[in-house]
Scaffold this motif. Structure first.
Motif, mmCIF file in Angstrom:
data_model
loop_
_atom_site.group_PDB
_atom_site.id
_atom_site.type_symbol
_atom_site.label_atom_id
_atom_site.label_comp_id
_atom_site.label_asym_id
_atom_site.label_seq_id
_atom_site.Cartn_x
_atom_site.Cartn_y
_atom_site.Cartn_z
ATOM 1 N N VAL A 89 5.690 25.412 27.044
ATOM 2 C CA VAL A 89 7.009 24.828 26.829
ATOM 3 C C VAL A 89 7.183 24.336 25.398
ATOM 4 O O VAL A 89 8.218 24.542 24.783
ATOM 5 N N LEU A 90 6.179 23.674 24.855
ATOM 6 C CA LEU A 90 6.232 23.224 23.470
ATOM 7 C C LEU A 90 5.303 24.074 22.626
ATOM 8 O O LEU A 90 4.170 24.355 23.027
ATOM 9 N N ARG A 91 5.779 24.459 21.428
ATOM 10 C CA ARG A 91 5.060 25.424 20.592
ATOM 11 C C ARG A 91 4.919 24.887 19.162
ATOM 12 O O ARG A 91 5.696 25.228 18.289
ATOM 13 N N GLY A 92 3.956 24.001 18.959
ATOM 14 C CA GLY A 92 3.738 23.467 17.624
ATOM 15 C C GLY A 92 4.803 22.491 17.179
ATOM 16 O O GLY A 92 5.276 22.563 16.040
ATOM 17 N N LEU A 93 5.165 21.564 18.045
ATOM 18 C CA LEU A 93 6.240 20.607 17.757
ATOM 19 C C LEU A 93 5.714 19.436 16.925
ATOM 20 O O LEU A 93 4.679 18.852 17.243
ATOM 21 N N SER A 94 6.443 19.106 15.881
ATOM 22 C CA SER A 94 6.112 17.942 15.054
ATOM 23 C C SER A 94 7.382 17.151 14.778
ATOM 24 O O SER A 94 8.439 17.730 14.495
ATOM 25 N N LEU A 95 7.282 15.834 14.866
ATOM 26 C CA LEU A 95 8.384 14.949 14.493
ATOM 27 C C LEU A 95 7.837 13.542 14.337
ATOM 28 O O LEU A 95 6.697 13.254 14.709
ATOM 29 N N SER A 96 8.656 12.649 13.784
ATOM 30 C CA SER A 96 8.243 11.258 13.652
ATOM 31 C C SER A 96 9.439 10.341 13.850
ATOM 32 O O SER A 96 10.593 10.752 13.665
ATOM 33 N N VAL A 97 9.141 9.097 14.246
ATOM 34 C CA VAL A 97 10.177 8.072 14.418
ATOM 35 C C VAL A 97 9.824 6.903 13.509
ATOM 36 O O VAL A 97 8.837 6.196 13.749
ATOM 37 N N PRO A 98 10.578 6.679 12.436
ATOM 38 C CA PRO A 98 10.316 5.525 11.566
ATOM 39 C C PRO A 98 10.557 4.208 12.314
ATOM 40 O O PRO A 98 11.387 4.141 13.238
ATOM 41 N N ARG A 99 9.844 3.191 11.929
ATOM 42 C CA ARG A 99 10.003 1.887 12.572
ATOM 43 C C ARG A 99 11.414 1.359 12.370
ATOM 44 O O ARG A 99 11.965 1.408 11.275
ATOM 45 N N GLY A 100 11.982 0.855 13.447
ATOM 46 C CA GLY A 100 13.299 0.254 13.382
ATOM 47 C C GLY A 100 14.452 1.232 13.358
ATOM 48 O O GLY A 100 15.600 0.816 13.196
ATOM 49 N N GLN A 101 14.175 2.516 13.547
ATOM 50 C CA GLN A 101 15.252 3.508 13.487
ATOM 51 C C GLN A 101 15.478 4.178 14.844
ATOM 52 O O GLN A 101 14.621 4.144 15.726
ATOM 53 N N GLU A 138 0.806 -1.215 0.000
ATOM 54 C CA GLU A 138 0.000 0.000 0.000
ATOM 55 C C GLU A 138 0.839 1.264 0.000
ATOM 56 O O GLU A 138 0.328 2.359 -0.161
ATOM 57 N N GLY A 139 2.127 1.120 0.203
ATOM 58 C CA GLY A 139 2.989 2.296 0.270
ATOM 59 C C GLY A 139 4.032 2.125 1.347
ATOM 60 O O GLY A 139 4.333 1.018 1.773
ATOM 61 N N SER A 140 4.594 3.216 1.794
ATOM 62 C CA SER A 140 5.649 3.134 2.790
ATOM 63 C C SER A 140 5.093 2.731 4.149
ATOM 64 O O SER A 140 3.924 2.987 4.463
ATOM 65 N N VAL A 141 5.940 2.104 4.968
ATOM 66 C CA VAL A 141 5.545 1.684 6.303
ATOM 67 C C VAL A 141 5.324 2.917 7.170
ATOM 68 O O VAL A 141 6.179 3.805 7.211
ATOM 69 N N PRO A 142 4.193 3.018 7.860
ATOM 70 C CA PRO A 142 3.955 4.202 8.697
ATOM 71 C C PRO A 142 4.921 4.256 9.865
ATOM 72 O O PRO A 142 5.376 3.220 10.346
ATOM 73 N N PRO A 143 5.259 5.448 10.334
ATOM 74 C CA PRO A 143 6.174 5.569 11.481
ATOM 75 C C PRO A 143 5.594 4.904 12.720
ATOM 76 O O PRO A 143 4.369 4.802 12.871
ATOM 77 N N ILE A 144 6.471 4.462 13.616
ATOM 78 C CA ILE A 144 6.012 3.919 14.897
ATOM 79 C C ILE A 144 5.472 5.039 15.783
ATOM 80 O O ILE A 144 4.591 4.833 16.615
#
Length: 286
Positions: free
Chosen positions: A39-51, A17-23
């Motif tokens: 303290v946090l102001r619009g923070l966005s990030l992701s962690v790919p599986r296995g990384q 279906e496409g790329s593996v979604p992040p964990i």
């Protein structure tokens, strides 16, 4: 620890279906303490599986708060997340309890280790089995922990309170492994350790990722060694991400090296908010 010798887990392959979604996916979150201090102001990030993903920044940038938001520990410090969302393993975690998240595969190794000092090493590991719903301690494989941390096996009957700082950090990571995590949040694993122990701990972190395939979000002030084991990195200032890229590119980026890693003469000790002014001044001087 030589960065070139770090062994990473193989990257997950794309599905049909496409790329593996992040964990882990964090989307535009804000965190406020005591209904007054943001303290946090619009923070966005992701962690790919296995990384391994490194989250870097100076004291007060909001790194530890980010981890507490992920593991739903904000309420313990009168914190709340009024905006944004966090998804772990495709699930919205907003209404999960901290112990529920542990049982679903998210383990937070907090700054300062927080081992049970009056229990033995073995008893600390047994305590972690309560995260394994329906599984008895006698059926849990403690050998994998002792394989990564032979010192813990040698002292397994001794009280955790008598361990050195480095040994307590090993035990804290060992407890996480017992819980069979999909994602480990590591908060300042190098804090208070000698350079030799820091190398040892990070070598083991890289091994666990490579051999067990466990995803990791690593908060660390020692940027050089964090980027040596990470696949990707984010740099935070004042509650938001100011730059992100692959760990290799961040480590080689001249602005990151000068403004964050302290390599170079001009700009050392400054922050990324000075970067535009700094570049403009260099153009005028050239």
């Amino acid at each position: 620890m030589a960065p070139s010798t770090a062994t990473h887990a193989p990257l997950p392959e794309a599905s049909a279906e496409g790329s593996v979604p992040p964990i882990l996916e964090i989307n535009n979150i804000e965190v406020v303490y005591n209904k007054a201090v943001q303290v946090l102001r619009g923070l966005s990030l992701s962690v790919p599986r296995g990384q391994i993903v490194a989250l870097l920044g100076s004291n007060g940038a909001g790194k530890s708060t980010t981890l507490k938001a992920i593991s739903n520990l904000l309420q313990l410090q009168n914190g709340e997340m009024p905006r944004g969302d966090i998804r772990f393993d495709r699930r919205d975690t907003r209404h999960d309890t901290p112990h529920g998240l542990v049982r679903s595969g998210l383990f937070h190794v907090m700054e300062g280790r927080h081992v049970f000092e009056d229990l033995s090493i073995e008893e600390n590991l047994i305590a972690a089995t309560y995260a394994l719903s329906g599984k008895r301690a006698s059926a849990v494989d403690f050998d994998k922990v002792y394989e990564y941390f032979p010192r813990l096996h040698e002292r397994r009957k001794g009280l955790a309170g008598y361990l050195s700082g480095g040994e307590q950090q090993m035990l804290a990571i060992g407890r996480a492994l017992i819980a069979e995590p999909k994602l480990i949040l590591l908060d300042e694993p190098s804090l208070g350790l000698s350079p030799v122990l820091v190398e040892t701990i990070f070598e083991i972190i890289a091994r666990i990722n490579a051999e067990q395939g466990v995803s990791m979000l690593l908060v660390e002030q020692n940027a050089s060694i964090a980027l040596a084991v990470a696949h990707y990195g984010y740099i935070m200032e004042t509650g938001k991400v100011v730059i992100d890229n692959t760990a290799e590119k961040l480590a080689a980026d001249p602005d990151v090296r000068e403004f964050y890693l302290g390599v170079g003469q001009e700009g050392t000790g400054k922050s990324f908010k000075d970067l535009k002014h700094y570049k403009r001044r260099k153009r005028w001087l050239s």
